[in-house]
Enzyme design. Structure first.
Site, PDB file in Angstrom:
ATOM      1  N   GLU A 170      -1.921  28.509  31.674  1.00 58.78           N
ATOM      2  CA  GLU A 170      -2.872  28.431  32.784  1.00 58.78           C
ATOM      3  C   GLU A 170      -3.457  29.813  33.074  1.00 58.78           C
ATOM      4  OE1 GLU A 170      -2.909  28.878  37.416  1.00 58.78           O
ATOM      5  OE2 GLU A 170      -1.076  28.015  36.609  1.00 58.78           O
ATOM      6  N   ASP A 217      -7.418  30.564  32.964  1.00 48.96           N
ATOM      7  CA  ASP A 217      -8.106  31.120  34.126  1.00 48.96           C
ATOM      8  C   ASP A 217      -8.987  32.296  33.718  1.00 48.96           C
ATOM      9  OD1 ASP A 217      -8.460  31.594  37.099  1.00 48.96           O
ATOM     10  OD2 ASP A 217      -7.505  33.467  36.519  1.00 48.96           O
ATOM     11  N   ASP A 235      -4.793  23.644  38.441  1.00 53.35           N
ATOM     12  CA  ASP A 235      -4.074  24.472  37.462  1.00 53.35           C
ATOM     13  C   ASP A 235      -4.059  23.802  36.096  1.00 53.35           C
ATOM     14  OD1 ASP A 235      -3.562  26.345  39.380  1.00 53.35           O
ATOM     15  OD2 ASP A 235      -1.438  25.864  39.622  1.00 53.35           O
ATOM     16  N   GLU A 250      -7.197  24.504  34.109  1.00 53.95           N
ATOM     17  CA  GLU A 250      -7.155  25.838  33.501  1.00 53.95           C
ATOM     18  C   GLU A 250      -6.185  25.871  32.323  1.00 53.95           C
ATOM     19  OE1 GLU A 250      -8.336  28.594  37.338  1.00 53.95           O
ATOM     20  OE2 GLU A 250      -6.219  28.178  36.977  1.00 53.95           O
TER      21      GLU A 250
END
Length: 227
Positions: free
Chosen positions: A48, A52, A121, A124
């Site tokens: 994640e 991101d 989350d 991502e």
């Protein structure tokens, strides 16, 4: 998770993995990994983190090229709105990603599949998995199609707190955000915040940060006010 479920998810996200274990990792929440420690199952926090960073890079490039007339401050606000927790949670639901998440029994019982903090989350994490599977351009294509491609759908990209503030100011009302609770360890803390207008609660939001929880609370208040 069986291969049929993974195949279904690949169809939903319109990307087929060369290494399907990356997709399985992307949908594995820490709560599931913690409940299966003896099996040494990895969770999606690291991937994640990677996703991101890729999302921020792609969205920054997209806005830089699309809006040459805008300055850094405005571009930063637009990017923050586009890739904020509530927006990514909406994307997750459109992709039906929540139903494929591997959650621990405790998290499942607490409605983890409906939590914006978890589902955003996961988006991502999927980006990070695609990046590791076949590189930046594939991850970029996913982002452009499923996230930035919805830029014109205004329900995804707005600053809820700003809209709510404008609403109450126009009517001479008082708005404040009240912290209800902050639960969990520091690295996984979940905040619950209430949007209070003239002493009355109009919406409660959750998030991994106070800022995200406030945005969610403002969105809930806007929905209650039908604006």
């Amino acid at each position: 998770m069986n291969n049929n479920n993974l195949s279904e998810l690949e169809e939903k996200i319109e990307y087929h993995f060369k290494d399907r274990s990356l997709l399985e990792l992307a949908v594995t929440h820490t709560s599931y990994a913690n409940e299966h420690r003896r099996e040494n199952i990895a969770h999606n926090e690291r991937i994640e983190f990677l996703g991101d960073a890729v999302l921020e890079t792609v969205s920054s490039e997209y806005l830089y090229l699309k809006y040459p007339e805008l300055g850094e401050g405005k571009l930063s606000k637009m990017r923050a709105s586009m890739v904020c927790e509530p927006s990514l949670a909406i994307i997750a639901k459109r992709l039906t990603l929540p139903q494929y998440l591997r959650l621990g029994k405790g998290e499942e019982a607490m409605g983890g599949r409906e939590k914006d903090s978890i589902t955003s989350d996961a988006v991502e994490s999927v980006i990070g998995a695609i990046y590791l599977d076949s590189g930046f351009e594939s991850a970029k294509s996913f982002i452009l199609k499923h996230i930035l491609g919805d830029l014109k759908r205004e329900e995804l990209y707005y600053d809820n707190k700003t809209r709510l503030q404008e609403y109450v100011q126009e009517r001479g009302l008082k708005l404040e955000y009240v912290l209800i609770s902050a639960e969990g360890p520091d690295h996984m803390k979940v905040f619950r915040i209430s949007a209070v207008i003239d002493g009355e609660n109009y919406g409660i939001g959750e998030g991994r940060t106070k800022k995200a929880a406030s945005q969610n609370a403002a969105r809930a208040a806007l929905e209650k006010l039908c604006i």
